[in-house]
Enzyme design. Structure first.
Site, PDB file in Angstrom:
ATOM      1  N   ASP A 278      -4.952 -26.547 -45.529  1.00 58.35           N
ATOM      2  CA  ASP A 278      -4.557 -27.186 -44.273  1.00 58.35           C
ATOM      3  C   ASP A 278      -4.913 -28.668 -44.398  1.00 58.35           C
ATOM      4  O   ASP A 278      -5.809 -29.043 -45.161  1.00 58.35           O
ATOM      5  CB  ASP A 278      -5.319 -26.575 -43.081  1.00 58.35           C
ATOM      6  CG  ASP A 278      -4.642 -26.843 -41.731  1.00 58.35           C
ATOM      7  OD1 ASP A 278      -4.072 -25.896 -41.155  1.00 58.35           O
ATOM      8  OD2 ASP A 278      -4.675 -28.001 -41.261  1.00 58.35           O
TER       9      ASP A 278
ATOM     10  N   VAL B 272       0.728 -31.183 -46.496  1.00 55.08           N
ATOM     11  CA  VAL B 272       1.969 -30.705 -47.125  1.00 55.08           C
ATOM     12  C   VAL B 272       3.038 -31.786 -47.229  1.00 55.08           C
ATOM     13  O   VAL B 272       4.001 -31.638 -47.988  1.00 55.08           O
ATOM     14  CB  VAL B 272       2.561 -29.496 -46.375  1.00 55.08           C
ATOM     15  CG1 VAL B 272       1.658 -28.289 -46.495  1.00 55.08           C
ATOM     16  CG2 VAL B 272       2.874 -29.828 -44.926  1.00 55.08           C
TER      17      VAL B 272
ATOM     18  N   ASN C 284       4.090 -22.838 -44.067  1.00 52.32           N
ATOM     19  CA  ASN C 284       3.946 -22.516 -42.648  1.00 52.32           C
ATOM     20  C   ASN C 284       3.841 -23.746 -41.751  1.00 52.32           C
ATOM     21  O   ASN C 284       3.736 -23.625 -40.535  1.00 52.32           O
ATOM     22  CB  ASN C 284       2.676 -21.639 -42.528  1.00 52.32           C
ATOM     23  CG  ASN C 284       2.327 -21.277 -41.125  1.00 52.32           C
ATOM     24  OD1 ASN C 284       3.151 -20.722 -40.404  1.00 52.32           O
ATOM     25  ND2 ASN C 284       1.112 -21.599 -40.706  1.00 52.32           N
TER      26      ASN C 284
ATOM     27  N   TYR D  29      13.197 -30.291 -33.900  1.00 50.74           N
ATOM     28  CA  TYR D  29      12.637 -28.991 -34.287  1.00 50.74           C
ATOM     29  C   TYR D  29      13.753 -28.057 -34.742  1.00 50.74           C
ATOM     30  O   TYR D  29      13.642 -27.388 -35.771  1.00 50.74           O
ATOM     31  CB  TYR D  29      11.883 -28.421 -33.092  1.00 50.74           C
ATOM     32  CG  TYR D  29      10.956 -27.265 -33.403  1.00 50.74           C
ATOM     33  CD1 TYR D  29       9.919 -27.394 -34.319  1.00 50.74           C
ATOM     34  CD2 TYR D  29      11.111 -26.040 -32.755  1.00 50.74           C
ATOM     35  CE1 TYR D  29       9.061 -26.336 -34.579  1.00 50.74           C
ATOM     36  CE2 TYR D  29      10.261 -24.978 -33.004  1.00 50.74           C
ATOM     37  CZ  TYR D  29       9.232 -25.131 -33.923  1.00 50.74           C
ATOM     38  OH  TYR D  29       8.392 -24.071 -34.176  1.00 50.74           O
TER      39      TYR D  29
ATOM     40  N   LYS E 230      14.012 -26.508 -38.514  1.00 48.33           N
ATOM     41  CA  LYS E 230      13.937 -25.062 -38.731  1.00 48.33           C
ATOM     42  C   LYS E 230      15.298 -24.492 -39.161  1.00 48.33           C
ATOM     43  O   LYS E 230      15.352 -23.507 -39.911  1.00 48.33           O
ATOM     44  CB  LYS E 230      13.423 -24.360 -37.468  1.00 48.33           C
ATOM     45  CG  LYS E 230      11.985 -24.755 -37.091  1.00 48.33           C
ATOM     46  CD  LYS E 230      10.984 -24.443 -38.192  1.00 48.33           C
ATOM     47  CE  LYS E 230       9.538 -24.586 -37.706  1.00 48.33           C
ATOM     48  NZ  LYS E 230       8.547 -24.281 -38.761  1.00 48.33           N
TER      49      LYS E 230
ATOM     50  N   THR F 214      -0.399 -19.636 -29.837  1.00 50.15           N
ATOM     51  CA  THR F 214      -1.244 -20.382 -30.786  1.00 50.15           C
ATOM     52  C   THR F 214      -1.518 -21.762 -30.187  1.00 50.15           C
ATOM     53  O   THR F 214      -1.150 -22.034 -29.037  1.00 50.15           O
ATOM     54  CB  THR F 214      -0.516 -20.590 -32.126  1.00 50.15           C
ATOM     55  OG1 THR F 214       0.589 -21.490 -31.896  1.00 50.15           O
ATOM     56  CG2 THR F 214       0.004 -19.299 -32.719  1.00 50.15           C
TER      57      THR F 214
END
Ligand code: NAD
Length: 271
Positions: free
Chosen positions: A59, A86, A112, A176, A180, A210
């Site tokens: 992370d 990432v 992820n 977004y 995606k 989350t």
């Protein structure tokens, strides 16, 4: 430990529990997980370790990755932490070297990283748009590019976290949806390109409780649950179970797919 009931967890069999595990499918295998300090990534780290995997928990929040790896080890699992942004292409070869030096193999790469970016397209500036795509889409390119040799050698699998935003339009999230949607198409493409060597799939969550939902007003959470046929928000463990399935031999005949895990939200006409 409290027992799961149909009332508390609609959609789940009353005899099941979120911690229910099938037989270990990852004994002797290694997984590298990104964005795994919290939420879906952390739940996946716990799940895979419970099923026998050695898990490299990465992370950008290095301290958070350390916390998750420590938690896994405290329960008898095998995990190591690594700080990994990432979006930094130069950090990826180093991450792959770390996993190679640790166990000598890579069986599952869970890509992820992602975050919501609200804002209608006429409100977004160039930097926000590009940073968003860099996090959720460019990172897949960087990660797969670096991991192909090790994944090929193991006959491994890649699971990318997509979103139902790739499947249905929600007003106010164009960046977004674009990121995606790119993930969704890319796994199909890569599945064909690396067929017989590496399987590529996406897990496509609906609303999952989350950090992404921390600031959501209660009213919106209730409304979202009501629009979801199963009647609740997802839990990170719901998605972790799907990642573990797609990454395991149980899914050895599944590649190039987008597995929607959304309690039925995307197939429902409920408004
Ligand atoms: N929660 C939902 O409702 C939902 C729905 C659909 C898809 N998703 C997707 O699930 C994935 C995980 O999100 P979550 O819900 O678990 O959120 P989360 O906020 O709990 O976790 C996100 C993690 O990403 C890490 N991160 C941020 N920038 C990073 C970077 N540059 N490099 C590495 N790590 C970075 C954060 O430190 C954090 O640990 C995302 O791709 C998200 O788009 C979530």
């Amino acid at each position: 430990m409290s027992r799961t009931t149909p009332e508390s967890h609609p959609g789940r069999h009353p005899d099941s529990h979120p911690d229910h595990r099938p037989a270990a499918r990852f004994t002797g295998r290694t997984a590298l997980l990104t964005a795994a300090a919290s939420g879906i990534g952390a739940a996946t780290a716990r799940r895979l370790a419970d099923e026998g995997a050695s898990v490299l928990v990465t992370d950008v929040d290095a301290a958070g990755a350390e916390r998750v790896a420590e938690e896994v080890r405290a329960k008898g699992g095998d995990a190591r932490p690594l700080g990994l942004d990432v979006t930094n292409p130069e950090a990826w070869p180093e991450a792959i070297r770390t996993v190679e030096e640790w166990t000598g193999r890579l069986d599952l790469l869970h890509l992820n990283a992602g975050r919501n970016l609200p804002g209608a397209i006429h409100e977004l500036d160039d930097t926000s748009w590009h940073n968003h795509l860099r996090l959720a889409l460019d990172s897949v390119f960087y990660g797969v590019r670096a991991a192909v040799p090790l994944l090929s050698a193991a006959g491994g699998a890649v699971v990318v976290t997509g979103s139902v935003h790739a499947v249905i339009g929600f007003s106010g999230f164009p960046a977004y949806a674009a990121a995606k949607g790119g993930v969704s198409a890319l796994v199909r493409q890569l599945a064909v390109e690396y067929a017989g060597r590496i399987r590529f799939n996406a897990v496509v969550p609906g609303a999952v409780d989350t950090g992404l939902w921390t600031d959501a007003p209660d009213e919106y959470r209730v409304q979202t649950a009501a629009r979801t046929p199963v009647g609740r928000l997802g839990e990170p463990e719901d998605i972790a179970a799907a990642v573990a399935f797609l990454g395991s031999d149980d899914a050895s005949f599944i590649t190039g797919q987008n597995l929607v895990v959304d309690g039925g939200r995307s197939i429902s006409s409920q408004e």
